[in-house]
Motif scaffolding. Structure first.
Motif, PDB file in Angstrom:
ATOM      1  N   PHE A   1       0.821  -1.212   0.000  1.00  0.00           N
ATOM      2  CA  PHE A   1       0.000   0.000   0.000  1.00  0.00           C
ATOM      3  C   PHE A   1       0.858   1.266   0.000  1.00  0.00           C
ATOM      4  N   VAL A   2       2.019   1.219   0.639  1.00  0.00           N
ATOM      5  CA  VAL A   2       2.933   2.366   0.599  1.00  0.00           C
ATOM      6  C   VAL A   2       3.384   2.609  -0.843  1.00  0.00           C
ATOM      7  N   ILE A   3       3.754   1.539  -1.531  1.00  0.00           N
ATOM      8  CA  ILE A   3       4.170   1.648  -2.936  1.00  0.00           C
ATOM      9  C   ILE A   3       3.011   2.170  -3.782  1.00  0.00           C
ATOM     10  N   TYR A   4       1.844   1.593  -3.576  1.00  0.00           N
ATOM     11  CA  TYR A   4       0.651   2.004  -4.325  1.00  0.00           C
ATOM     12  C   TYR A   4       0.316   3.476  -4.046  1.00  0.00           C
ATOM     13  N   GLY A   5       0.257   3.849  -2.776  1.00  0.00           N
ATOM     14  CA  GLY A   5      -0.085   5.225  -2.411  1.00  0.00           C
ATOM     15  C   GLY A   5       0.903   6.236  -2.958  1.00  0.00           C
ATOM     16  N   ALA A   6       2.181   5.918  -2.883  1.00  0.00           N
ATOM     17  CA  ALA A   6       3.200   6.828  -3.415  1.00  0.00           C
ATOM     18  C   ALA A   6       3.104   6.924  -4.938  1.00  0.00           C
ATOM     19  N   SER A   7       2.793   5.806  -5.576  1.00  0.00           N
ATOM     20  CA  SER A   7       2.704   5.797  -7.044  1.00  0.00           C
ATOM     21  C   SER A   7       1.561   6.648  -7.572  1.00  0.00           C
ATOM     22  N   ILE A   8       0.446   6.674  -6.826  1.00  0.00           N
ATOM     23  CA  ILE A   8      -0.694   7.482  -7.288  1.00  0.00           C
ATOM     24  C   ILE A   8      -0.752   8.823  -6.542  1.00  0.00           C
ATOM     25  N   GLU A   9       0.302   9.107  -5.781  1.00  0.00           N
ATOM     26  CA  GLU A   9       0.426  10.339  -5.005  1.00  0.00           C
ATOM     27  C   GLU A   9      -0.721  10.515  -4.015  1.00  0.00           C
ATOM     28  N   ALA A  10      -1.131   9.407  -3.418  1.00  0.00           N
ATOM     29  CA  ALA A  10      -2.130   9.430  -2.342  1.00  0.00           C
ATOM     30  C   ALA A  10      -1.349   9.361  -1.030  1.00  0.00           C
ATOM     31  N   TRP A  11      -0.832  10.497  -0.595  1.00  0.00           N
ATOM     32  CA  TRP A  11       0.087  10.546   0.535  1.00  0.00           C
ATOM     33  C   TRP A  11      -0.535  10.084   1.853  1.00  0.00           C
ATOM     34  N   PRO A  12      -1.819  10.354   2.111  1.00  0.00           N
ATOM     35  CA  PRO A  12      -2.399   9.798   3.343  1.00  0.00           C
ATOM     36  C   PRO A  12      -2.387   8.259   3.353  1.00  0.00           C
ATOM     37  N   VAL A  13      -2.629   7.644   2.212  1.00  0.00           N
ATOM     38  CA  VAL A  13      -2.594   6.177   2.108  1.00  0.00           C
ATOM     39  C   VAL A  13      -1.172   5.683   2.357  1.00  0.00           C
ATOM     40  N   ALA A  14      -0.208   6.293   1.711  1.00  0.00           N
ATOM     41  CA  ALA A  14       1.191   5.880   1.874  1.00  0.00           C
ATOM     42  C   ALA A  14       1.667   6.115   3.304  1.00  0.00           C
TER      43      ALA A  14
END
Length: 83
Positions: free
Chosen positions: A41-54
């Protein structure tokens, strides 16, 4: 139908890992699988620039590592493991 891209696969994989981790009876397996899901999820969040998720998943991943290290260090002393 659109082809599923790599980032979406990572996101789906993360969701599956977290869901599977919550079905574990063994706390070590739970934390290992949950850590894997959080890392994805950190990789996913950073990839889509969803910083709260990351950010939140990075925090939860750190909690899992902390508890795994605690369990590993105290594996030979059951009294310490319950603290």
């Amino acid at each position: 139908m659109e082809a599923v891209n790599t980032i979406e696969i990572i996101g789906y994989s993360a969701s599956v890992m977290v869901a599977i981790s919550l079905m574990m009876k063994d706390i070590i397996w739970l934390r290992c699988l949950n850590f894997t899901g959080c890392a994805l999820f950190v990789i996913y969040g950073a990839s889509i620039e969803a910083w709260p998720v990351a950010g939140m998943n990075a925090f939860v991943a750190c909690i899992n590592v902390y508890h795994l290290l605690k369990l590993y260090r105290n594996r030979n002393n059951p009294q310490l493991a319950s603290e």
